[in-house]
Design an enzyme around this catalytic site. Sequence first.
Site, mmCIF file in Angstrom:
data_model
loop_
_atom_site.group_PDB
_atom_site.id
_atom_site.type_symbol
_atom_site.label_atom_id
_atom_site.label_comp_id
_atom_site.label_asym_id
_atom_site.label_seq_id
_atom_site.Cartn_x
_atom_site.Cartn_y
_atom_site.Cartn_z
ATOM 1 N N ASP A 138 43.506 42.236 50.487
ATOM 2 C CA ASP A 138 43.960 41.315 49.216
ATOM 3 C C ASP A 138 43.309 40.275 49.298
ATOM 4 O OD1 ASP A 138 45.554 39.714 47.663
ATOM 5 O OD2 ASP A 138 46.850 41.566 47.228
ATOM 6 N N ARG B 103 48.389 42.919 38.850
ATOM 7 C CA ARG B 103 48.574 44.196 39.226
ATOM 8 C C ARG B 103 50.096 44.804 39.630
ATOM 9 N NH1 ARG B 103 43.755 47.539 41.848
ATOM 10 N NH2 ARG B 103 45.267 47.002 43.801
ATOM 11 N N ASP C 264 45.553 36.977 48.816
ATOM 12 C CA ASP C 264 46.446 36.753 49.726
ATOM 13 C C ASP C 264 45.474 36.014 51.003
ATOM 14 O OD1 ASP C 264 48.847 37.304 48.728
ATOM 15 O OD2 ASP C 264 49.154 39.448 49.498
ATOM 16 N N THR D 172 51.669 50.894 40.269
ATOM 17 C CA THR D 172 50.861 51.454 39.114
ATOM 18 C C THR D 172 49.165 51.094 39.189
ATOM 19 O OG1 THR D 172 51.333 49.973 37.522
ATOM 20 C CG2 THR D 172 52.688 51.983 37.711
#
Length: 208
Positions: free
Chosen positions: A199, A103, A202, A107
Amino acid sequence: MKNVTVVAHPLINNSMTLLRDKRTQADEFRRHSDIVSKLLLIEATKGLQTETSKIETPIASFSGQLLTDRVVVVPILRAGISMLSAAYGLLPSISVGFIGLVRDEKTAIADKYYEKLPDIKSADTIFIVDPMLATGGSMDEALNIVKSAGAKRIVVVSIVCAPEGLERVNKKHSNVPIITAAVDEKLDSNAYIVPGLGDFGDRYFGTE
Ligand code: PRP
Ligand code: URA
């Protein structure tokens, strides 16, 4: 929501709480994501076909059932890799295809950087695995890719979903079941799932 199964299990509740906890470090995060992935995949594989197989136990003849479906598991890179060992554990003979999507940070639009799929036949069962379904952009794109490759029987397995993403995937792929551990409240202004778990990639790969 249509097509969406939220799997309820005390082990999922326990692991999901630890996955969401920001204090959970990568080693424990990996352990609990594996537990949740296994339980979701058990639900997702309920529709697999079997055929009768006659075998001999050490004591007597037995008429059992063996799986017949060819199964292709497609993790969406990078975070989808986290669900692969659970899939191997349950279905050692799967074929694996990869779709790399990332991603854009501003945006949230998914951009494809890698694709390697095995030959897909219409009778094959395809599981697309990605722990996070946020805007649904990545899953929408992955579904388009596997459909173009010939997939007809597809199941999505995702650990946490946002309602916005589920609506998008439902609208564009109305015949695809989605198996998840949680449908969260909403997306924030950065298209992160709230409350979510941050995330996933991560935290799983220790790249925070
Ligand atoms: C995350 C996640 C999904 C995607 C979900 O991947 O693993 O693939 O975002 O968001 P969406 O529904 O809005 O498309 P990310 O792009 O962060 O890449 P990564 O797996 O490499 O960390
Ligand atoms: N990807 C993640 O890893 N987390 C989110 O909340 C949304 C997308």
